[in-house]
Design a protein around this motif. Structure first.
Motif, PDB file in Angstrom:
ATOM      1  N   GLU A  19       0.908  -0.921  -0.027  1.00 59.84           N
ATOM      2  CA  GLU A  19       0.196   0.055  -0.161  1.00 59.84           C
ATOM      3  C   GLU A  19       0.624   1.530  -0.165  1.00 59.84           C
ATOM      4  N   PHE A  20       0.644   2.011  -0.599  1.00 59.52           N
ATOM      5  CA  PHE A  20       0.992   3.460  -0.218  1.00 59.52           C
ATOM      6  C   PHE A  20      -0.076   5.036   0.140  1.00 59.52           C
ATOM      7  N   ARG A  21       0.833   5.656   0.782  1.00 59.93           N
ATOM      8  CA  ARG A  21      -0.172   6.495   1.274  1.00 59.93           C
ATOM      9  C   ARG A  21       0.456   7.680   0.807  1.00 59.93           C
ATOM     10  N   ILE A  22      -0.212   8.897   0.036  1.00 66.05           N
ATOM     11  CA  ILE A  22       1.150   9.937  -0.196  1.00 66.05           C
ATOM     12  C   ILE A  22      -0.126  11.396  -0.230  1.00 66.05           C
ATOM     13  N   GLY A  23       0.460  11.892   0.600  1.00 65.56           N
ATOM     14  CA  GLY A  23      -0.479  12.542   1.692  1.00 65.56           C
ATOM     15  C   GLY A  23      -2.153  12.363   2.010  1.00 65.56           C
ATOM     16  N   ASP A  24      -2.967  12.878   2.042  1.00 63.89           N
ATOM     17  CA  ASP A  24      -4.579  11.965   1.390  1.00 63.89           C
ATOM     18  C   ASP A  24      -4.586  10.983   0.466  1.00 63.89           C
ATOM     19  N   PHE A  83      -3.106   4.398  -2.876  1.00 66.01           N
ATOM     20  CA  PHE A  83      -3.398   2.410  -3.870  1.00 66.01           C
ATOM     21  C   PHE A  83      -2.633   2.216  -3.430  1.00 66.01           C
ATOM     22  N   HIS A  84      -2.454   0.766  -3.931  1.00 63.05           N
ATOM     23  CA  HIS A  84      -1.755  -0.469  -3.549  1.00 63.05           C
ATOM     24  C   HIS A  84      -1.172  -1.089  -5.201  1.00 63.05           C
ATOM     25  N   ALA A  85      -0.767  -2.061  -4.832  1.00 58.78           N
ATOM     26  CA  ALA A  85      -0.236  -2.660  -5.736  1.00 58.78           C
ATOM     27  C   ALA A  85      -0.255  -4.328  -5.362  1.00 58.78           C
ATOM     28  N   ARG A  86      -0.747  -5.351  -6.230  1.00 61.39           N
ATOM     29  CA  ARG A  86      -0.509  -6.343  -6.230  1.00 61.39           C
ATOM     30  C   ARG A  86       0.090  -7.389  -7.083  1.00 61.39           C
ATOM     31  N   VAL A  87       1.360  -7.505  -6.251  1.00 63.42           N
ATOM     32  CA  VAL A  87       2.390  -8.535  -6.863  1.00 63.42           C
ATOM     33  C   VAL A  87       1.501  -9.940  -7.104  1.00 63.42           C
ATOM     34  N   GLN A 119      -6.466   1.945  -7.109  1.00 61.57           N
ATOM     35  CA  GLN A 119      -6.324   2.679  -6.399  1.00 61.57           C
ATOM     36  C   GLN A 119      -7.395   2.485  -4.931  1.00 61.57           C
ATOM     37  N   GLY A 120      -6.982   3.660  -3.827  1.00 64.84           N
ATOM     38  CA  GLY A 120      -7.499   2.609  -2.714  1.00 64.84           C
ATOM     39  C   GLY A 120      -6.803   2.168  -1.577  1.00 64.84           C
ATOM     40  N   PRO A 121      -6.767   1.751  -0.394  1.00 65.40           N
ATOM     41  CA  PRO A 121      -7.012   1.051   0.615  1.00 65.40           C
ATOM     42  C   PRO A 121      -6.475  -0.410  -0.175  1.00 65.40           C
ATOM     43  N   ALA A 122      -5.491  -1.285   0.287  1.00 70.30           N
ATOM     44  CA  ALA A 122      -5.324  -1.852   0.392  1.00 70.30           C
ATOM     45  C   ALA A 122      -6.403  -3.467   1.068  1.00 70.30           C
ATOM     46  N   PRO A 123      -6.527  -4.318   0.572  1.00 70.61           N
ATOM     47  CA  PRO A 123      -7.585  -5.163   1.464  1.00 70.61           C
ATOM     48  C   PRO A 123      -6.528  -5.290   3.141  1.00 70.61           C
ATOM     49  N   ASP A 124      -5.961  -6.475   2.655  1.00 72.63           N
ATOM     50  CA  ASP A 124      -4.620  -7.088   3.975  1.00 72.63           C
ATOM     51  C   ASP A 124      -2.990  -6.873   3.462  1.00 72.63           C
TER      52      ASP A 124
END
Length: 325
Positions: free
Chosen positions: A245-250, A253-257, A266-271
């Protein structure tokens, strides 16, 4: 000419002319306009003067480069591309576009010049958005001046000031790159004092829309998500299946590898296995390789949550430089 492939083949004949070491980079420099010998030396750090002279002689003999003398008061000898040399423009653009896949973060000891970035600007041009448009845009970046002339779906990038420009933007390299990669809007750069504008804001908005990061270089996504996704290094995470998960200010987004592939959303990662919390400026420096992750942590401009080992895998996956791997 030098050694030949001795093959009756157009590709082989082309490589006989431009396949030698440094030759194509000389063409890259001259695509931005006529250059003095000293300009070419400055734009090609590491080339020996004898090698440059020999390559220019070979290109001249092949009809790719010509030499002329500027009128007073300059009265300097310059090298420039002939019509045959100018025909290399789409070849160099496509090579640059293809090479974006391998760029990643700067390697230790690698040099950088703004002129080399201009090839990326040209390679990212979106002609479908420039049909019927006839405008020139001037940019002043850390003292370097260049202009972009759009003419009904075509683009010409040149060093130096424009005679008449729809807008003139003055900024630093980091801001210029951030706007081009959609990490920062023009409006935000102007409001924060990171850039100054002369001329109409509509003109600079048009310039950014047609000159931003190329679709293929950002996996079809613009903005922070696409820019971070473009730095993904699949070889660094073979056999890994986890989410970061990346939190850049407000903005989250997240990256699923998954086994060397990545899906950006975009948005928070579930886990998430790990999360990076930072600001836009720090993200830019981490992505450009001018700031190590340890220094960002030590300076308080970035923090991490989750499994420390997963944080290291996350850094490796997206080309972040570690001071002590």
């Amino acid at each position: 000419m030098g050694r030949s492939y001795d093959q009756f083949c157009p590709a082989a004949r082309a490589l006989d002319v431009i396949g030698g070491r440094w030759t194509l980079l000389i063409v890259r420099e001259l695509l931005l306009g006529p250059k003095r010998y000293t300009d070419l030396v400055a734009g090609l750090p590491g080339i020996g003067p004898n090698v440059l002279a020999e390559r220019l002689r070979e290109l001249g003999g092949a009809g790719v480069v010509s030499r002329s003398r500027l009128p007073p008061p300059a009265a300097s000898t310059v090298y420039e591309l002939t019509a045959l040399g100018e025909a290399m423009r789409p070849v160099v653009d496509e090579l640059t576009r293809w090479g974006l896949r391998f760029l990643g973060a700067p390697r230790p000891g690698e040099r950088f010049r703004l002129g080399w970035l201009l090839g990326c600007v040209r390679a990212g041009f979106r002609p479908e958005l420039a049909r019927g448009l006839h405008e020139t845009y001037e940019f002043r970046v850390d003292g370097d001046v260049f202009h972009l002339r759009v003419d009904d779906g075509t683009l010409d990038v040149r060093h130096g000031a424009a005679g008449e420009a729809a807008c003139v933007v003055s900024t630093d390299l980091a801001t210029f790159m951030a706007v081009g990669a959609r990490l920062l809007t023009v409006e935000e750069a102007l409001e924060r004092g990171l850039a100054q504008l002369e001329g109409g804001p509509d003109a600079v908005a048009r310039a950014v829309s047609i000159l931003g990061a190329h679709l293929e270089a950002t996996n079809g996504r613009y903005g922070i998500i696409g820019a971070v996704g473009a730095t993904f290094r699949p070889d660094a995470v073979r056999g890994v299946r986890e989410t970061y998960e990346f939190r850049i200010g407000d903005f989250l987004f997240h990256a699923r590898v998954d086994e060397g592939t990545v899906e950006m959303n975009q948005g928070p990662a579930p886990d998430p296995a790990a999360a990076l919390i930072t600001d836009l400026a720090t993200l830019l420096q981490l992505g450009a390789g001018t700031l190590t992750l340890e220094d960002a942590f030590a300076g308080g401009s970035a923090t991490a949550e989750g499994d420390p080992e997963a944080s290291l895998r996350m850094a490796a996956a997206f080309g972040v430089v570690l001071a002590d791997p």
